[in-house]
Enzyme design. Structure first.
Site, PDB file in Angstrom:
ATOM      1  N   ASN A 103       0.903  -1.314  -0.096  1.00 37.27           N
ATOM      2  CA  ASN A 103       0.030   0.096   0.123  1.00 37.27           C
ATOM      3  C   ASN A 103       0.874   1.401   0.120  1.00 37.27           C
ATOM      4  O   ASN A 103       0.583   2.132  -0.513  1.00 37.27           O
ATOM      5  CB  ASN A 103      -1.044   0.233   1.328  1.00 37.27           C
ATOM      6  CG  ASN A 103      -1.496   1.363   1.503  1.00 37.27           C
ATOM      7  OD1 ASN A 103      -2.406   1.748   0.700  1.00 37.27           O
ATOM      8  ND2 ASN A 103      -1.364   2.099   2.579  1.00 37.27           N
ATOM      9  N   HIS A 153      -6.541  -0.224   2.734  1.00 36.99           N
ATOM     10  CA  HIS A 153      -6.256   0.938   2.217  1.00 36.99           C
ATOM     11  C   HIS A 153      -5.965   1.003   0.664  1.00 36.99           C
ATOM     12  O   HIS A 153      -5.562   2.097   0.187  1.00 36.99           O
ATOM     13  CB  HIS A 153      -5.038   1.692   3.237  1.00 36.99           C
ATOM     14  CG  HIS A 153      -5.362   1.854   4.471  1.00 36.99           C
ATOM     15  ND1 HIS A 153      -6.180   2.749   5.246  1.00 36.99           N
ATOM     16  CD2 HIS A 153      -5.255   0.652   5.685  1.00 36.99           C
ATOM     17  CE1 HIS A 153      -6.269   2.620   6.508  1.00 36.99           C
ATOM     18  NE2 HIS A 153      -5.731   1.430   6.762  1.00 36.99           N
ATOM     19  N   ASP A 191      -0.769  -6.688   3.704  1.00 38.64           N
ATOM     20  CA  ASP A 191      -0.826  -5.721   4.870  1.00 38.64           C
ATOM     21  C   ASP A 191      -1.604  -4.439   4.412  1.00 38.64           C
ATOM     22  O   ASP A 191      -1.533  -4.139   3.199  1.00 38.64           O
ATOM     23  CB  ASP A 191       0.788  -5.263   5.134  1.00 38.64           C
ATOM     24  CG  ASP A 191       0.591  -4.224   6.045  1.00 38.64           C
ATOM     25  OD1 ASP A 191       0.516  -4.327   7.112  1.00 38.64           O
ATOM     26  OD2 ASP A 191       1.120  -3.032   5.639  1.00 38.64           O
ATOM     27  N   GLU A 197      -5.500  -8.144   5.053  1.00 35.52           N
ATOM     28  CA  GLU A 197      -5.858  -7.408   6.257  1.00 35.52           C
ATOM     29  C   GLU A 197      -6.730  -6.397   6.228  1.00 35.52           C
ATOM     30  O   GLU A 197      -6.347  -5.102   5.743  1.00 35.52           O
ATOM     31  CB  GLU A 197      -4.343  -6.595   6.701  1.00 35.52           C
ATOM     32  CG  GLU A 197      -4.366  -6.254   8.431  1.00 35.52           C
ATOM     33  CD  GLU A 197      -3.474  -5.225   8.782  1.00 35.52           C
ATOM     34  OE1 GLU A 197      -3.214  -4.947   9.862  1.00 35.52           O
ATOM     35  OE2 GLU A 197      -2.732  -4.581   7.616  1.00 35.52           O
ATOM     36  N   GLN A 241      -8.813   5.008   1.367  1.00 33.31           N
ATOM     37  CA  GLN A 241      -8.155   4.376   0.385  1.00 33.31           C
ATOM     38  C   GLN A 241      -7.119   5.115  -0.604  1.00 33.31           C
ATOM     39  O   GLN A 241      -6.517   4.395  -1.211  1.00 33.31           O
ATOM     40  CB  GLN A 241      -9.222   3.200  -0.512  1.00 33.31           C
ATOM     41  CG  GLN A 241      -9.752   2.499   0.628  1.00 33.31           C
ATOM     42  CD  GLN A 241     -10.879   1.849  -0.443  1.00 33.31           C
ATOM     43  OE1 GLN A 241     -11.658   2.260  -1.341  1.00 33.31           O
ATOM     44  NE2 GLN A 241     -11.427   0.531  -0.135  1.00 33.31           N
TER      45      GLN A 241
END
Length: 589
Positions: free
Chosen positions: A135, A228, A224, A250, A185
């Site tokens: 991310n 987002h 991970d 996640e 996000q």
């Protein structure tokens, strides 16, 4: 979402969001129904639980796959991020969640050690899942563990400012979680440089990194901070992956939030954070409500899409779940997780801590040292669950039946005719006759020590100690009691010597005999002879020893954390006869 330490005052805000999302109101339950429990979705038969060996270096994971995970029946091991990251010199745990490059020069070992780890785990029948941080990049620092220089939006040869969400730069606020899913996000998580995962170039770089890992043998990824990343971006990255790596994401659930775990189930399985919160609620209260445990309790995704866990490295620090410091309640919650048919269970092992920010044991500028399960610095909790891992695998696909509870803190249930478990979260032991549903026979307690005799009608009189569990199962899979070698037959120069030691053990301990003869391990605990607990509290084994020789020996206990407890001095000794058999009938001292 991670509880990072960014270069701005946003840590407290991020932690408050995480903690707030973790606090759910208790479910008001109606009448219990074992039929409802039996209907819960379960993972497919033959898939072993995941062991999360968090912050273990690659050499240590390799040994653990060979010595523990494979023999126990764990299906996969989840390892920490293998990429090069921002370096804080070992002072914190969270620097590995700030990637600096996609080279395999992490504080857990180099690429060669990573390859060797994968090979060792595969040889042991264990798949490898890598923690993938895709991310974002960093939020601070300028030098990586691999010795490379970088800036927050500048990673030479990889990314430049145009590859991040910087037009304009925004940071996720607490209120965004309920009010603005787009900001959750597309803005920066606690000040970390947020990658533009809508960019074809960025998607290609991320997919290239993941494909590099699968080419080395990685079987799956824990994504991970998936919450987002827009689901469409993740789906586009997944479409570029070679092979079919297993993805588990996640996505932290929060009531009323704009971004929900169910939005991601089309991409992969999802981490079921509500599960751990409910385990804390129940095992610090009264567990008899668990008869109806399942998605109706407010769990965020169906069982066939859930990765369940009692805690992880974030939740053990933010207070939303149990952790190793809760002792028996933590252990019993993990027993329940492995016995109950919901999701793919993941057992967590990390390192002990008093400072929530502190990193794992390390040396030479922060490179993580080998795990020592006997030095008190590592939890090694997955070792305490090996018997229940075998139970989980043996009962896969079977329904819950024969539920019993005392209206308080004692529960018991069977899994079809393949397994039965009783969990006593109370302060006093309980003895009663239970209906197990198992065929007649004597079964080792895979959740502790001793055995259970089941009568022809499937009932058994069982004492369940306070804050303990009893679990029995059919089959010949791994149990926490080592399987001794077959009893030898005496020969002209050997004497079949039976060792019968009356030893009281605690949960997870096993008993061995070690001595000065090669047949007894030459005083090396690693080569000691395992004794069977089938006649507990008498532990037994038979060993062929040289005839007419004086033998020195002792009994030892091997503890769940890998340490060894020796009985007190002096050494025991006896002289074997010239032929025939011999017996040693002893009591621990």
């Amino acid at each position: 979402m991670r509880s990072y330490k960014p270069p701005t005052p946003l840590t407290a805000a991020a932690l408050s969001v995480l903690a707030g999302a973790a606090l759910l109101a208790p479910v008001v339950l109606g009448s219990a129904s074992s039929t409802a429990a039996a209907a819960q979705a379960a993972p497919p038969a033959g898939t072993g639980p995941i062991a999360k060996l968090w912050s273990w270096n690659w050499n240590s994971v390799a040994r653990e796959c060979t010595d523990v995970l494979g023999p126990a029946g764990y299906g996969a091991v989840q390892v920490s991020p293998p990429h090069d990251s921002m370096s804080k010199g070992g002072s914190v745990w969270w620097d590995v969640y700030q990637p600096a490059r996609y080279t395999l020069t992490s504080k857990f070992g180099d690429e060669n050690a990573f390859r060797n780890m994968i090979r060792a785990c595969h040889d042991a029948g264990v798949k490898v899942h890598a923690d993938a941080v895709i991310n974002h990049m960093t939020g601070q620092g300028s030098t990586s563990y691999g010795g490379h220089s970088f800036g927050k939006y500048s990673y030479p040869g990889l990314y430049s400012a145009a590859d991040f969400h910087t037009s304009p730069t925004c940071t996720i606020n607490d209120s965004d979680y309920k009010n603005d899913g787009w900001r959750v996000q597309n803005c920066e998580l606690v000040g970390l440089a947020d990658l533009d995962t809508g960019s074809e170039y960025v998607r290609g770089q991320i997919a290239g990194y993941l494909n590099r890992l699968t080419s080395l043998g990685v079987d799956g990824f824990r994504i991970d901070a998936a919450k987002h990343i827009p689901p469409g971006d993740l789906a586009a990255i997944k479409a570029r992956l070679t092979g079919s790596p297993y993805l588990h994401l996640e996505v932290i659930h929060g009531d009323g939030e704009a971004v929900q775990p169910g939005q991601y189930t089309g991409i992969g399985d999802v981490h079921e954070f509500v599960f751990g919160r409910k385990m804390k609620e129940q095992f610090t209260g009264r567990i008899h409500w668990l008869e109806t445990f399942g998605q109706s309790w407010g769990l965020s995704v169906p069982g066939d899409k859930a990765v369940t866990f009692v805690d992880n490295h974030d939740t053990e620090r933010n207070g939303s779940t149990l952790n190793y410091k809760y002792g028996d309640a933590y252990r019993l919650a993990n027993v329940f997780m492995l016995a109950w048919p919901y999701g793919t269970p993941r057992v967590y092992s990390g390192f002990t801590w008093s400072d929530k920010e502190a990193g794992p044991p390390s040396a030479n500028g922060g490179f993580v040292t080998d795990t020592d399960c006997g030095d008190g610095r590592w939890t090694c909790f997955h070792r305490r669950m090996t018997g229940m891992v075998g139970f989980h695998n043996a009962v896969a696909g079977t329904p819950v039946a024969h539920w019993y509870d005392d209206g308080d803190n004692l529960i018991a249930f069977s899994r079809g005719s393949k397994g039965w478990v009783a969990i006593n979260n109370g302060t006093g032991s309980v003895t009663r006759t239970f209906t197990t549903g198992l065929p007649a026979g004597t079964y080792a307690n895979v959740a502790g020590s001793g055995s259970v005799s089941v009568a022809a009608d499937g009932t058994a009189s069982v004492t369940v100690p306070a804050r303990a569990a009893v679990a029995i199962r059919t089959g010949n899979g791994p149990t926490p009691t080592p399987t001794p070698s077959p009893s030898p037959t005496a020969t002209s120069d050997k004497v079949a010597t039976s060792f019968n030691a009356n030893v009281t053990t605690t949960w997870g301990q096993n008993v061995f005999v070690v001595g000065d003869a090669a047949e007894l391990g030459s005083w090396n605990p690693a080569d000691a002879v395992a004794l069977s607990s089938a006649a507990y509290p008498v532990w037994k084994a038979t060993v062929n020893l040289p005839a007419g020789r004086t033998i020195a020996y002792k009994y030892i206990k091997k503890n769940p954390d890998g340490s060894v407890t020796w009985e007190s001095d002096p050494n025991r000794s006896f002289t074997t006869p010239a032929g025939g058999t011999a017996a040693r009938n002893d009591a621990w001292r």
